[in-house]
Design a protein around this motif. Structure first.
Motif, short mmCIF file in Angstrom:
data_model
loop_
_atom_site.label_atom_id
_atom_site.label_comp_id
_atom_site.label_asym_id
_atom_site.label_seq_id
_atom_site.Cartn_x
_atom_site.Cartn_y
_atom_site.Cartn_z
N TYR A 176 -11.16 15.67 3.55
CA TYR A 176 -10.76 14.94 4.73
C TYR A 176 -11.19 15.76 5.93
O TYR A 176 -11.36 16.98 5.79
CB TYR A 176 -9.22 14.86 4.77
CG TYR A 176 -8.60 14.15 3.58
CD1 TYR A 176 -8.70 12.77 3.41
CD2 TYR A 176 -7.89 14.88 2.64
CE1 TYR A 176 -8.09 12.13 2.32
CE2 TYR A 176 -7.28 14.23 1.55
CZ TYR A 176 -7.39 12.86 1.41
OH TYR A 176 -6.79 12.23 0.35
N GLY A 219 -2.50 -1.65 -2.89
CA GLY A 219 -1.16 -1.70 -3.46
C GLY A 219 -0.53 -0.32 -3.46
O GLY A 219 -1.21 0.69 -3.31
N LYS A 239 -7.85 4.87 -6.90
CA LYS A 239 -6.88 5.71 -7.61
C LYS A 239 -6.97 5.48 -9.13
O LYS A 239 -7.73 4.65 -9.58
CB LYS A 239 -5.46 5.40 -7.09
CG LYS A 239 -5.31 5.46 -5.57
CD LYS A 239 -5.62 6.83 -4.97
CE LYS A 239 -5.02 7.06 -3.61
NZ LYS A 239 -5.90 7.12 -2.45
N ALA A 260 0.31 9.68 -3.57
CA ALA A 260 -0.74 8.65 -3.68
C ALA A 260 -1.70 8.93 -4.82
O ALA A 260 -2.16 8.02 -5.50
CB ALA A 260 -1.52 8.55 -2.36
N GLN A 261 -2.01 10.21 -5.02
CA GLN A 261 -3.01 10.60 -6.03
C GLN A 261 -2.36 11.13 -7.30
O GLN A 261 -3.05 11.61 -8.19
CB GLN A 261 -3.91 11.70 -5.43
CG GLN A 261 -4.56 11.29 -4.12
CD GLN A 261 -5.39 12.39 -3.51
OE1 GLN A 261 -5.55 13.46 -4.08
NE2 GLN A 261 -5.93 12.13 -2.32
N ASP A 311 4.10 12.47 -0.76
CA ASP A 311 2.96 11.56 -0.71
C ASP A 311 2.24 11.78 -2.04
O ASP A 311 1.41 12.68 -2.18
CB ASP A 311 2.06 11.85 0.49
CG ASP A 311 0.83 10.93 0.52
OD1 ASP A 311 0.53 10.31 -0.52
OD2 ASP A 311 0.17 10.86 1.57
N SER A 353 -0.01 5.18 -4.52
CA SER A 353 -1.04 4.20 -4.15
C SER A 353 -1.70 3.61 -5.38
O SER A 353 -1.97 4.31 -6.35
CB SER A 353 -2.11 4.87 -3.29
OG SER A 353 -3.17 3.97 -3.04
N SER A 411 0.85 -1.20 0.00
CA SER A 411 0.00 0.00 0.00
C SER A 411 0.88 1.24 0.00
O SER A 411 2.09 1.15 0.23
CB SER A 411 -0.90 0.03 1.24
OG SER A 411 -0.11 0.16 2.40
N CYS A 412 0.26 2.38 -0.22
CA CYS A 412 0.98 3.65 -0.08
C CYS A 412 1.30 3.89 1.39
O CYS A 412 2.36 4.42 1.73
CB CYS A 412 0.11 4.77 -0.65
SG CYS A 412 0.84 6.39 -0.52
N THR A 413 0.38 3.48 2.25
CA THR A 413 0.61 3.61 3.69
C THR A 413 1.91 2.90 4.07
O THR A 413 2.74 3.44 4.81
CB THR A 413 -0.58 2.98 4.46
OG1 THR A 413 -1.78 3.58 3.98
CG2 THR A 413 -0.45 3.18 5.95
C1 PLP Z 1 -5.03 6.99 -0.94
C2 PLP Z 1 -4.08 7.81 -0.17
C3 PLP Z 1 -3.17 7.25 0.74
C4 PLP Z 1 -3.21 5.79 1.14
O1 PLP Z 1 -3.01 4.90 0.13
P1 PLP Z 1 -3.12 3.33 0.44
O2 PLP Z 1 -2.52 2.70 -0.77
O3 PLP Z 1 -4.58 3.04 0.60
O4 PLP Z 1 -2.35 3.05 1.66
C5 PLP Z 1 -2.24 8.06 1.34
N1 PLP Z 1 -2.20 9.38 1.09
C6 PLP Z 1 -3.07 9.96 0.25
C7 PLP Z 1 -2.94 11.44 -0.02
C8 PLP Z 1 -4.04 9.21 -0.40
O5 PLP Z 1 -4.91 9.80 -1.23
#
Ligand code: PLP
Length: 375
Positions: free
Chosen positions: A321, A189, A182, A155-156, A153, A177, A55-57
């Motif tokens: 958020y 993932g 996404k 993720a997006q 980060d 992420s 995951s991104c986490t």
């Molecule tokens: C989706 C998201 C994450 C987490 O991603 P995962 O793959 O679900 O762990 C973290 N930071 C941001 C900004 C996100 O949008």
């Protein structure tokens, strides 16, 4: 007809590649499909090194371990973001220092960063909200001036750019992420991007449970053993096989999403011109990867009414958020801080249904409903 907020898109090859992975007899991580995906990103975006993660986490947790984050450290994180941007650093005992959003954009206000830096600051986590770049020149200048580590980060932010440079290639480390919400997905993932030589070798060790296993399989050493901290951060080949089917279609997926984004923008522009709401703002230095389409309402109450109005028409729009500085977890151990812009976006931002298979007709239903609401 129900219009969901999200619907995972399948390119059609996912199960074929999963079958190949299963039949190959190698199911654990770091195999054929994992390497294929990693190399794809290194080549396409010039990332120095890529490791797929679960995951991104997880990728962000790896960052916390890589920078030796500990209880002496302060980490600057935007308040308007997902919890994962802070989680890995909190677990290492660091103090999180929240930075507010800009007043005209959900992204962090880079002008506020310098006043938050102290001798204890180790890193800044930069979140590219909606895939729209933060002003990275400003951030990297601070990093050089104060010797800080920059973690994107992203993720997006897949396939998005800052002054032509791919997001995820500018900071020292970056996390992406592939969660099903996404642009490109593998269920759950993610991936870690390492752009600094000093983190390269250790990142593989942390990824492989604190062992030098990756190096062993390359034949660089003749036995592998426990050499550092770490965890099991690598996804199985089944996940990587799924992801590969998506990556083959990345350009195509992006093209489709761009069209969807533009239809929303054109259809709702008149409401922004009348001063009823705000549409996403894309700074000159940023590209738009069409990760999401959001609106900013005038107030919390109007947003709540709009969400209900759409829901009554089977259109599922959502908000996020909640400012992290107002969260129950943070307030247990910390004083409340006042971050008005983050609160503003928490109270007024709404995300519209957005997925590959969203048809023009359905989009026009969403647009008409919003137009009617404001009429
Ligand atoms: C989706 C998201 C994450 C987490 O991603 P995962 O793959 O679900 O762990 C973290 N930071 C941001 C900004 C996100 O949008």
């Amino acid at each position: 007809m129900n219009i969901p907020f999200n619907k995972p898109f399948l390119t059609g090859k996912e199960t074929l590649y999963i079958e190949q992975a299963v039949k190959s007899g190698k199911l654990s991580g770091n195999g054929f499909f994992t390497k294929k995906c990693q190399r794809f990103f290194e080549k396409k975006y010039g990332f120095k090194k890529v490791l797929l993660t679960t995951s991104c986490t997880d990728a962000l947790e790896m960052c916390a371990l890589l920078i030796d984050c500990n209880s002496e450290d302060e980490i600057i994180v935007p308040s308007f973001t997902f919890v994962s941007s802070a989680l890995g650093f909190v677990r290492q005992g660091a103090k999180i220092v929240f930075v507010d959003s800009a007043n005209d954009h959900p992204n962090m206000d880079v002008e506020k960063l310098e006043s938050l830096i102290t001798p204890k600051t180790k890193a800044i986590v930069v979140v590219h909200y909606a895939g729209i770049a933060v002003d990275m020149d400003e951030v990297m200048n601070l990093a050089n001036k104060y010797n800080l580590i920059i973690i994107e980060d992203a993720a997006q932010a897949i396939h998005s750019f800052y002054k032509g440079k791919p997001l995820g290639s500018i900071g020292h480390l970056a996390a992406f992420s592939f969660h099903e919400t996404k642009n490109v997905i593998s269920g759950e993932g993610g991936m870690l991007v390492i752009n600094e030589e000093i983190f390269c070798d250790r990142s593989e060790i942390i990824w492989e449970k604190g062992t030098n296993r990756a190096s062993f399989f390359r034949g660089e050493i003749n036995k592998y053993s426990w050499v550092d901290t770490g965890s099991s951060f690598l996804p199985s080949e089944i996940t990587a096989a799924f992801l590969w089917a998506q990556l083959e279609n990345l350009d195509h997926i992006q093209e489709r999403r761009r069209k969807i984004w533009n239809i929303y923008f054109d259809g709702l522009k008149s409401l922004e011109d009348k001063g009823k709401l705000l549409l996403p703002k894309i700074p000159n230095y940023a590209s738009n990867n069409s990760h999401m389409f959001y609106l900013v309402c005038e107030s919390f109450d109007i947003r709540s009414e709009l969400i209900s109005y759409l829901k009554a028409r089977n259109i599922h729009a959502v908000f996020h958020y909640l400012s992290l500085n107002k969260s129950e977890f943070y307030l247990k151990e910390n004083e409340s801080v006042d971050l008005p812009n983050s609160d503003f976006f928490s109270n007024t931002l709404i995300r519209l249904p957005f997925y590959y298979e969203l048809t023009r007709d359905l989009q026009f239903k969403v647009i008409s409903a919003i137009q009617e609401f404001y009429a």
